[in-house]
Design an enzyme around this catalytic site. Structure first.
Site, PDB file in Angstrom:
ATOM      1  CB  VAL A 131      -1.076   0.323   1.315  1.00 13.07           C
ATOM      2  CG1 VAL A 131      -1.946   1.355   1.708  1.00 13.07           C
ATOM      3  CG2 VAL A 131      -1.440  -1.419   1.128  1.00 13.07           C
ATOM      4  CB  CYS A 132       0.864   4.191   0.346  1.00 12.60           C
ATOM      5  SG  CYS A 132       0.930   5.709   0.527  1.00 12.60           S
ATOM      6  CB  THR A 133       5.880   4.871   0.854  1.00 10.50           C
ATOM      7  OG1 THR A 133       4.836   5.205   2.315  1.00 10.50           O
ATOM      8  CG2 THR A 133       5.456   6.386   0.378  1.00 10.50           C
TER       9      THR A 133
END
Length: 348
Positions: A131-133
């Site tokens: 998820v995301c970074t």
């Protein structure tokens, strides 16, 4: 109380297998966190899977939040979240591993021991995701080498420079490459999780979960992170807000301006003024745009014929859908669907 991962005895990992606990097949989802993790990255996944369980997903999902040493971690928001299990001690059969993002991603990706354990879990999981970074942790472990991936658009160039073997694309909400998936910023994890649920249990359950979470229908993975639903501000006027929710829930119904006006008890002229003021477009344009996006979702997530998709999304015919789809996405529905299949088939 969460049940521990270990001690179930006799579990043998088989690709695609379920963990067997108390005589019940379950899909074990390991959510990985660290100091500086984003709480929404975790909750978007776990709350969506919990909703799936409450709506009858079978096998059900069992979520476990793991951290280095099983220690509590401080989230970006300053809240402290307890680990349920030590990352280093996870040895059970795993269905899906999901690495959360957060401001602490760079330190996590630089921790060779942490990354090594994530890589170990990934080797024994049916699916791997970030998820995301959190994509930086997968990249540090070599799990994205030679693959197309995404991350939060704000950090994409920085992460791409650090991991040149990965083809980072900051545009899509999420990207699937083989059994590895990466998602963009924060709540795009909800879209990715709905895609997993749809893959595991079908489109109807995913649709009902979307309604239960009071969210929009799952957006197609290749839709831009800044989507049509967030490109305009949330309507502040209560009547427009009510109609936006009504439209999403009644795509196959009569959504003409007269019918919409009757729902909230205002004139067609007044309704048009409200939509233009709040959303920057007429009710008819908003309805068509929402229907086309719903059609795109069904094209990528189902084998339905175009006629059936047109009917479910409120188009009079497949030809009407083709015209609206081409105008909005720049390609015909058939081309759009073929591209998604080619991308999936070509993924290793």
């Amino acid at each position: 109380m969460a049940r521990r991962l270990g001690g179930h005895g006799g579990n043998t990992w088989i690709p695609g297998a379920f963990t067997r606990i108390d005589g019940v097949n379950e899909r074990l989802v390991v959510v990985v966190g660290y100091h500086g993790v984003e709480l929404l990255d975790i909750a978007s996944v776990t709350s969506t899977l919990d909703m799936a369980n409450r709506m009858g997903a079978a096998p059900a999902y069992r979520m476990v939040f793991v951290t280095p040493g099983g220690a509590a971690v401080e989230c970006n928001s300053g809240l402290t979240l307890s680990g349920q299990q030590a990352l280093e001690q996870v040895n059970d059969a795993i269905d899906t591993v999901i690495v959360s993002g957060g401001l602490g991603h760079a330190d996590a990706a630089a921790d060779e021991r942490f990354v090594g354990h994530v890589r170990r879990l990934a080797r024994h999981a049916r699916r791997v995701a970030s998820v995301c970074t959190g994509a930086s942790v997968l990249a540090a472990g070599g799990l994205l080498d030679g693959k197309r991936a995404t991350t939060h658009w704000f950090y994409a160039s920085e992460i791409a420079a650090a991991y040149p073997k990965v083809e980072f694309d900051p545009e899509p909400i999420f990207v699937r490459h083989g059994n590895v998936a990466t998602s963009g910023g924060v709540t795009s994890a909800l879209d990715l999780t709905l895609a997993f649920i749809e893959e595991d249990h079908g489109a109807e359950l995913a649709r009902r979960i979307s309604m239960g979470l009071v969210t929009y229908l799952r957006r197609p993975g290749d839709q831009a992170q800044v989507s049509v639903f967030v490109g305009n501000p949330e309507p502040a006027h209560r009547l427009v807000h009510r109609l936006v929710e009504y439209i999403t829930a009644h795509l196959a119904g009569d959504l003409g301006i007269e019918a919409l006006g009757a729902v909230v008890g205002v004139s067609e002229r007044h309704l048009t003024r409200l939509f233009v003021a709040e959303l920057g477009e007429t009710p008819a344009r908003y309805v068509r745009r929402t229907r086309v996006e719903a059609a795109a979702r069904l094209l990528t997530s189902s084998g339905l014929r175009l006629d059936d998709i047109a009917g479910q999304c409120g188009f009079a015919s497949a030809e009407t859908l083709r015209q609206a789809f081409s105008a909005q996405f720049g390609v015909a529905p058939s081309v759009y669907r073929t591209r998604q299949r080619v991308r999936a088939d070509s993924a290793p």
